[in-house]
Scaffold this motif. Structure first.
Motif, PDB file in Angstrom:
ATOM      1  N   GLU A 215       0.849  -1.180   0.000  1.00 42.96           N
ATOM      2  CA  GLU A 215       0.000   0.000   0.000  1.00 42.96           C
ATOM      3  C   GLU A 215       0.891   1.238   0.000  1.00 42.96           C
ATOM      4  O   GLU A 215       1.689   1.452   0.900  1.00 42.96           O
ATOM      5  N   GLY A 216       0.761   2.043  -1.065  1.00 46.60           N
ATOM      6  CA  GLY A 216       1.496   3.303  -1.118  1.00 46.60           C
ATOM      7  C   GLY A 216       0.504   4.436  -0.996  1.00 46.60           C
ATOM      8  O   GLY A 216       0.050   4.775   0.094  1.00 46.60           O
ATOM      9  N   CYS A 217       0.086   4.967  -2.170  1.00 46.62           N
ATOM     10  CA  CYS A 217      -0.724   6.189  -2.165  1.00 46.62           C
ATOM     11  C   CYS A 217      -2.214   5.955  -1.980  1.00 46.62           C
ATOM     12  O   CYS A 217      -2.928   6.836  -1.556  1.00 46.62           O
ATOM     13  N   ARG A 218      -2.719   4.788  -2.367  1.00 49.26           N
ATOM     14  CA  ARG A 218      -4.163   4.492  -2.405  1.00 49.26           C
ATOM     15  C   ARG A 218      -4.929   5.384  -3.365  1.00 49.26           C
ATOM     16  O   ARG A 218      -6.152   5.463  -3.308  1.00 49.26           O
TER      17      ARG A 218
ATOM     18  N   GLY B 113      -3.927   5.578  -6.826  1.00 58.61           N
ATOM     19  CA  GLY B 113      -3.638   5.198  -8.213  1.00 58.61           C
ATOM     20  C   GLY B 113      -2.408   5.856  -8.799  1.00 58.61           C
ATOM     21  O   GLY B 113      -2.216   5.831 -10.017  1.00 58.61           O
ATOM     22  N   ASP B 114      -1.559   6.423  -7.971  1.00 57.74           N
ATOM     23  CA  ASP B 114      -0.436   7.190  -8.519  1.00 57.74           C
ATOM     24  C   ASP B 114       0.942   6.566  -8.333  1.00 57.74           C
ATOM     25  O   ASP B 114       1.932   7.144  -8.769  1.00 57.74           O
TER      26      ASP B 114
ATOM     27  N   GLY C 143       1.598   2.723  -8.128  1.00 54.42           N
ATOM     28  CA  GLY C 143       1.773   1.387  -8.697  1.00 54.42           C
ATOM     29  C   GLY C 143       2.188   0.313  -7.705  1.00 54.42           C
ATOM     30  O   GLY C 143       2.326  -0.856  -8.084  1.00 54.42           O
ATOM     31  N   ALA C 144       2.399   0.670  -6.437  1.00 56.73           N
ATOM     32  CA  ALA C 144       2.886  -0.315  -5.463  1.00 56.73           C
ATOM     33  C   ALA C 144       1.884  -1.448  -5.255  1.00 56.73           C
ATOM     34  O   ALA C 144       2.255  -2.535  -4.846  1.00 56.73           O
ATOM     35  N   CYS C 145       0.614  -1.187  -5.540  1.00 58.87           N
ATOM     36  CA  CYS C 145      -0.452  -2.143  -5.247  1.00 58.87           C
ATOM     37  C   CYS C 145      -0.842  -2.988  -6.450  1.00 58.87           C
ATOM     38  O   CYS C 145      -1.892  -3.626  -6.442  1.00 58.87           O
TER      39      CYS C 145
ATOM     40  N   CYS D  25      -5.693  -0.732  -5.446  1.00 60.30           N
ATOM     41  CA  CYS D  25      -6.236   0.312  -4.569  1.00 60.30           C
ATOM     42  C   CYS D  25      -7.417   1.019  -5.208  1.00 60.30           C
ATOM     43  O   CYS D  25      -8.175   1.691  -4.518  1.00 60.30           O
TER      44      CYS D  25
END
Ligand code: FES
Ligand code: FES
Lengths: 158, 732
Positions: free
Chosen positions: A41-44, A46-47, A49-51, A63
């Motif tokens: 989980e990074g930004c939640r 959509g910016d 790509g971690a998810c 996310c």
């Protein structure tokens, strides 16, 4: 918010929930209901790509995806273990290129790249591949090693 | 040796690495903070009752602290403000509930009554003219540093020319991809917190002092860290999570979402830099350097940034006469926080750009001019320290050769520029390690976590490997909590290999001496691998380690300890008028060459080619060294071109979103050529110098120089956005 039962297929396994809120995001279902923490989980928003996960083989931001929308799909995450040829090839390329530092972006990159190669294989040029990975952010590597890994993975692809 | 031998590859590629954001504990509650709605105000009341009426909610505010805490905590740093709110989103209370949505609803239910006070957000509104003598009485000034040396007035009076310029730099956030997160569990008098951090022992100390709990009762355990870059160097969420756990009598998880990560993170804040340089002929005869640094709501006596930063405005150039003065100015933003090489890239941007302008004003090539004034080994710094082995002049020579080649080859519309920066390997307070040798492996037992750079899991391993000749796949790093690990001051300041590595050397030497004695042969001892067993070798004697260990050692291993605490260095105090300046331990630096194209209609800049020449002393691990440089360059490009935290007049972080706060993406960072200039040893093991931070420092300077060369635009403000370039080119 209503909550009804739901079924999900993740990494070849079927999971059932008795009450799943309609607005629950796939990222949260994976991480907190199924305990599959490999998807990050990074930004939640959509910016970053971690998810990234695969939904029927296509790279998808978990996310921004409602779990309900993907009930009938096959979901693939980094937690799937060994055995998926494309994911394994990409992992080997990342290892050979040393394409990670903190590793937080890595699951997203690996899955996104595996998805691309599954879909299009070597018909994609390296530039097209790198272009498609623009939505995945990495703060540590400066992308140089990731680009080297992408080149290796492309060469190894069928 | 390549970065491919990092031992974290397998776990990270399998998705099995647990970071702060992944933490959970059985039966845990989810927490949320209650943010201040204003940037500055007087607290009238914080009413938790509406939150407490919600099912399963535990809420805590300032009034609950006496009943939750064994001691009285730090009166200067209250956990929750009782009188004055200093920045927007400052936590006023904290809540825990069974799910995150419920915790958020509970936080929103808290009734906050704050009388707004005028907020100071813009640094320059505090001192529209430069601060004068009145500054020391200003409530906004929390730090004042001032030093001088030589006949500065005479130098300026007798100069052929004086060039004066003002530079402005923006607030930048670390943007580690992993936001802050931790879990806490308080049971009896054990205050346990597991968190993603660069400084487990720093957190322990901080939490203990904030909460008034004895240090030995606080246990901090780390995780894999999803990027630190200075942002995870001190406590942020841990005290709240611990207090909630005590109040709820359950484990508690507290994590920031990315918006909060921007809003609550400790960022490097804006600054104004004024530089004046006096030249006679083509020689600098005097320099005046002035700095106004926004330190946000940092507390008086807790500003390290002003004195630390200002050193970067004086070097790496010889200066016979100088005067330097800086102010740390308080505003209603979160406290200033370090960002990889805190404020050094911004200083290098100003100094390098300015000296190039000075050179042009006297008709001298900017690169030659800088080369003529650069420190060499044996020179004295402005503050009177002797410069040790220093590879920057060699790096610059190589950079100039590359720049000349690129200039000859470049297509029309492109520009090539050189930027430089220097650094000194950090020491922190110091640290200790324990080596444990078994018949089949060597364990490095310590308390730091790998933050990604490889400094722990490669750097420390390579030092042990070289000291004992042991194959690196037989060296394992063991990560322990602060309750079990030997003390170390943290992974920051590019200190891990340089400082903690020296503790490894000392422990290796003691281990080697023990083995030599048992072999009955004078050292040095090597550890070879044969059939899965370690063999100790000294000259012609070889014996399996197994035979050299006592029965007790066979079960727990042969233990050797090593420590390294900072050697005090001194600056020449007679040059200091007031404030704290920081001495250097060694001298490291880099020269970078950038080639850019500038769109003549929009001012947009594209980085086409990049080369970096680094003095890292002796490079201990080429793969991780190269990776550090590649990553640092990308971060530096963000500072140079796109990254800027925007604060509204009422203290809102306007672009708290990765779409609007733009870090470099894959298509925007060229693959750089990386070269190490060797032969300039530092104080670290085998002559190593720190390399975590130096790669970011020269980048904005190199980009600015290339833009100047490509288009003639001389931009004096960071980031050098398309708009600023267009303005400089009078396109707007
Ligand atoms: S967490 Fe989904 S894109 Fe960032
Ligand atoms: S390796 Fe840290 S964000 Fe990519």
């Amino acid at each position: 918010m209503t909550a009804a039962s739901a079924d999900l297929t993740v990494n070849g396994r079927r999971a059932s929930f008795t009450a799943l809120p309609d607005d629950e995001r796939l990222l949260d279902t994976l991480r907190w209901r199924l305990g599959l923490k490999g998807t990050k989980e990074g930004c939640r928003t959509g910016d970053c790509g971690a998810c990234t996960v695969l939904v029927d083989g296509r790279s998808t931001l978990s996310c921004l995806t409602l779990t309900r929308e993907v009930e009938d799909a096959a979901i693939t995450t980094i937690d799937l273990g060994a055995g998926d040829r494309e994911v394994d090839r990409v992992r080997a390329a990342f290892a050979a290129a040393g394409a990670l530092q903190c590793g937080y972006c890595t699951p997203g990159f690996v899955i996104a790249l595996a998805g691309l190669l599954k879909e299009r294989g070597r018909s994609l040029s390296l530039d097209e591949i790198l272009d498609s990975l623009q939505g995945n952010l990495c703060r540590c590597t400066g992308y140089a090693a990731i680009a080297r890994a992408a080149a290796l993975a492309r060469e190894a692809a069928p | 040796m390549s970065a491919a031998t990092r031992s974290d590859l397998a776990v990270k590629l399998a998705g099995g690495a647990i970071y702060g954001t992944d933490l959970d504990l059985p039966g845990m509650r989810w927490a949320a903070l209650v943010p201040s709605p204003v940037a500055h105000g007087r607290v009238r009341s914080v009413d938790l009752a509406p939150a407490r009426r919600l099912p399963g909610v535990v809420a805590i505010g300032a009034e609950d602290l006496p009943s939750l805490l064994p001691g009285s905590g730090d009166a200067d740093r209250p956990i929750f403000p009782t009188r004055e709110v200093l920045y927007r989103n400052q936590p006023l209370a904290a809540v825990a509930a069974s799910t995150l949505p419920e915790a958020r609803r509970a936080a929103a239910a808290v009734r906050v009554d704050i009388e707004p006070l005028p907020a100071v957000i813009d640094l320059e509104s505090v001192f529209p003219d430069w601060p004068g003598a009145e500054a020391d009485r200003s409530p906004h000034v929390i730090a004042h540093v001032h030093a001088r040396h030589g006949e500065i007035e005479a130098a300026f009076r007798s100069a052929d020319r004086v060039v004066e310029e003002t530079y402005r730099t923006a607030s930048v956030h670390q943007v580690a991809l992993e936001p802050h997160a931790c879990v806490a569990s308080v049971t009896g008098d054990r205050w346990y917190v597991r968190t993603s951090t660069q400084t487990p022992f720093g957190i322990r100390e901080d939490v203990a002092s904030l909460l008034g709990v004895p240090e030995e009762r606080v246990v901090v355990d780390g995780t894999w860290v999803g990027g630190g870059f200075g942002g995870k160097g001190s406590s942020l969420l841990e005290p709240f999570a611990l207090l909630l756990s005590r109040a709820a009598d359950r484990p508690v998880r507290l994590a920031l979402d990315y918006r909060q990560e921007f809003e609550l993170g400790r960022t490097t804040l804006p600054a104004v830099i004024r530089l004046a340089t006096a030249v006679r002929g083509a020689r600098i005869v005097g320099r005046r350097v002035r700095l106004l640094l926004d330190v946000g709501s940092s507390l008086p006596g807790r500003d390290f940034a002003t004195g630390y930063s200002i050193g970067f405005l004086l070097g790496p150039y010889r200066t016979d006469a100088f005067e330097v003065e800086g102010y740390g100015v308080r505003t209603n933003k979160p406290p200033f926080g370090p960002h990889r090489a805190p404020f050094a890239p911004q200083c290098a941007f100003a100094v390098e750009s300015h000296l190039a302008e000075v050179a042009r004003s006297v008709g001298v090539d900017p690169d030659a001019f800088r080369a003529d004034h650069l420190w060499h080994e044996g020179d004295s710094t402005a503050l009177g320290q002797r410069v040790g082995p220093f590879g920057l002049p060699s790096a610059l020579e190589q950079a100039r050769a590359t720049a000349a080649r690129w200039r000859a080859e470049r297509p029309p519309g492109r520009g090539v520029g050189i930027g430089m920066g220097f650094w000194s390997t950090g020491t922190g307070a110091g640290g200790e390690v324990r080596l444990v040798l078994t018949p089949t492996e060597l364990r490095i037992v310590q308390g730091e976590r790998e933050i990604g750079s490889g400094s722990v899991l490669r750097g420390l391993v390579v030092v042990a490997e070289r000291a004992l000749g042991i194959p690196s796949d037989r060296v394992r790093v063991e990560y322990l909590s602060t309750a079990e690990a030997p003390y170390d001051s943290g992974v920051f300041g590019s200190r891990t290999v340089g400082a903690l590595g020296r503790a490894i050397l000392e422990a290796s030497a003691s281990l080697g001496a023990t083995l030599a004695e048992r072999l009955g042969e004078a050292g040095p001892v090597r550890l070879e691998l044969t059939g899965g067993e370690l063999i100790a070798v000294a000259r012609s004697v070889r014996r399996p380690v197994r035979e050299l260990l006592s029965p007790g050692e066979l079960s727990v291993g042969l233990v050797a300890n090593g420590r390294h605490f900072a050697d005090p260095r001194k600056i020449d105090d007679s040059r200091v008028v007031t404030g704290s300046f920081y001495p250097y331990t060694d001298f490291t630096g880099a020269a970078h060459v950038a080639e850019v194209s500038v769109d003549r209609e929009t001012g947009a800049v594209r980085v086409e080619r990049y080369a970096a020449f680094h003095d890292a002393g002796a490079v201990v691990d080429p793969g991780t060294a190269r990776a550090s440089v590649e990553g640092g360059i990308a971060m530096g490009l963000g500072i140079a071109l796109t990254e800027e935290a925007l604060w509204s007049d009422d203290g809102r972080f306007l672009n708290a979103h990765l779409l609007d706060y733009r870090i470099p993406t894959l298509g925007e960072v060229p693959v750089p050529d990386v070269t190490f200039v060797e032969g300039f040893p530092g104080a670290g093991p085998f002559g190593a110098k720190g390399l975590g931070e130096p790669p970011i420092i020269p980048v904005p300077a190199a980009i600015a120089a290339a833009i100047r060369d490509a288009s003639g635009a001389h931009v004096t403000e960071l980031p050098i956005s398309a708009e600023r370039v267009a303005r400089a080119l009078k396109l707007l």
